[in-house]
Write a protein that holds these residues in place. Sequence first.
Motif, mmCIF file in Angstrom:
data_model
loop_
_atom_site.group_PDB
_atom_site.id
_atom_site.type_symbol
_atom_site.label_atom_id
_atom_site.label_comp_id
_atom_site.label_asym_id
_atom_site.label_seq_id
_atom_site.Cartn_x
_atom_site.Cartn_y
_atom_site.Cartn_z
ATOM 1 N N ALA A 217 -25.647 -76.590 -33.414
ATOM 2 C CA ALA A 217 -25.759 -77.681 -34.085
ATOM 3 C C ALA A 217 -24.561 -78.296 -34.538
ATOM 4 N N GLN A 218 -23.386 -77.506 -34.910
ATOM 5 C CA GLN A 218 -22.039 -78.130 -35.375
ATOM 6 C C GLN A 218 -21.416 -78.732 -34.270
ATOM 7 N N LEU A 219 -21.397 -78.189 -33.183
ATOM 8 C CA LEU A 219 -20.434 -78.337 -32.073
ATOM 9 C C LEU A 219 -21.227 -79.776 -31.485
ATOM 10 N N ASP A 220 -22.668 -79.775 -31.346
ATOM 11 C CA ASP A 220 -23.108 -81.075 -30.692
ATOM 12 C C ASP A 220 -22.896 -82.284 -31.749
ATOM 13 N N ALA A 221 -23.054 -81.825 -33.069
ATOM 14 C CA ALA A 221 -22.646 -83.013 -34.190
ATOM 15 C C ALA A 221 -21.245 -83.421 -33.885
ATOM 16 N N GLN A 222 -20.381 -82.329 -33.673
ATOM 17 C CA GLN A 222 -19.050 -83.021 -33.700
ATOM 18 C C GLN A 222 -18.961 -83.888 -32.429
ATOM 19 N N VAL B 224 -19.580 -83.385 -38.169
ATOM 20 C CA VAL B 224 -19.374 -84.734 -38.275
ATOM 21 C C VAL B 224 -18.172 -84.676 -39.088
ATOM 22 N N THR B 225 -17.913 -83.866 -39.996
ATOM 23 C CA THR B 225 -16.541 -83.905 -41.048
ATOM 24 C C THR B 225 -15.394 -83.406 -39.806
ATOM 25 N N ASN B 226 -15.433 -82.547 -39.243
ATOM 26 C CA ASN B 226 -14.335 -82.293 -38.025
ATOM 27 C C ASN B 226 -14.011 -83.459 -37.296
ATOM 28 N N PRO C 263 -13.761 -85.831 -45.453
ATOM 29 C CA PRO C 263 -14.743 -86.769 -45.729
ATOM 30 C C PRO C 263 -15.787 -86.477 -46.432
ATOM 31 N N TRP C 264 -16.331 -85.078 -46.436
ATOM 32 C CA TRP C 264 -17.442 -84.544 -47.067
ATOM 33 C C TRP C 264 -17.191 -84.344 -48.382
ATOM 34 N N VAL C 265 -17.936 -85.374 -49.277
ATOM 35 C CA VAL C 265 -17.762 -85.555 -50.669
ATOM 36 C C VAL C 265 -18.878 -84.852 -51.672
ATOM 37 N N ALA C 266 -20.102 -84.501 -50.863
ATOM 38 C CA ALA C 266 -20.993 -84.285 -51.765
ATOM 39 C C ALA C 266 -22.196 -83.606 -50.937
#
Length: 377
Positions: free
Chosen positions: A226-231, A261-263, A294-297
């Motif tokens: 999930a994390q790699l694909d989102a990036q 997405v943050t990365n 960019p991740w704020v909440a």
Amino acid sequence: MKTWRRSSLGLALVIAIVLVLSACGKKENNDGASSSPSASPTASQAASPEASADSKIEALKGKKIAVVMQFNQGTLSAQYLEGVKSQVEKFGGKLTVLASENDLNKMVTNLDNAINQKFDGILLDHGNADALTAGVNKALAAGIPVVAFDSGLSIEGVTSIAQNDQLLADKSLEALAKDAGGKGNIVKVWVAGFPPMESRQITYKAFQAKYPEIKEIAQFGDASKAQLDAQTQMEAVLKKYPEKGSITAVWAAWDEFAKGVTNAIKQAGRTEIKVYGIDLNDEDLALIQDPESPWVASAGADFTSIGQVQVRYLYQKLYGDKAEASVQIEPAFVSRELLPTDKKVTVADLGEYVPGWGKSEQGVTDYLTQLEQSVGK
């Protein structure tokens, strides 16, 4: 003379019969006395209600518990499993983990194995009703209690635990709308096919109707890696919308998506784009605290507490209680503004800054408290 002898013999016979009947009567009276309620050893020595409760509590020790997990990767799964393990240990039980590596077929097989191995109780972590219903019914028929987390099950006799997914989505989306001034272009990262995601989608649709000036310009999501694909996917979206201001925010329906997405946003130098997520762990908190991130909440519940709550409801069933059919875990909302700037915060001490975090008493009963105390001696 013969007449007298015959009379004597008759009299002797009558006396003998009377004596035999008298003896039988005494035996019957003795037998009757021994079985009367007032003389019954069972009744006179019957256990008191307190002794009976103590024996039921004692019987809870040493139970063999299986947790059948769909996911076994990522920090949230690790925190959940830590909660399950710690609570089972406090109750004096023995835990076996059956991990399925995000393979529903393997999860079905693991559930069947748990039933065949005759575990005393089964915990389910994720999965869905289509895959698990047959196995759960088999477990119930075998007398094995089941408590499920985020599995979408609605079966009589099963306690289903879930985060309040619609409230999770509402908290994060409302924060996005407020910060964006009710308008802008957003990216949605979400995946279908999972009960919690489907619940969050209900709130997202209502959000779109409520804020027509907030436009969705891209959507993606894959539960595998999930994390790699989102990036990777976010990198492609950033190339499609290279101008600053063309993307207002990203709503990520899972923290693994949010990290990806943050990365991508940080690497592209597009930190004007804000990320709003769901779920929280130590790694997530570090990113939210970082002023350059960019991740704020994010909205979330303490997964360690969720694991503990799930075990408590399973032990209620093992004790013989009729546990609730549905249990909702209330989430919290954490924004950067709530967190200190002079030290890193972990989920262990997040309760100092977010009221109610990590202190759930759901599922606690007097007898489970006594069990913990007894095991701890």
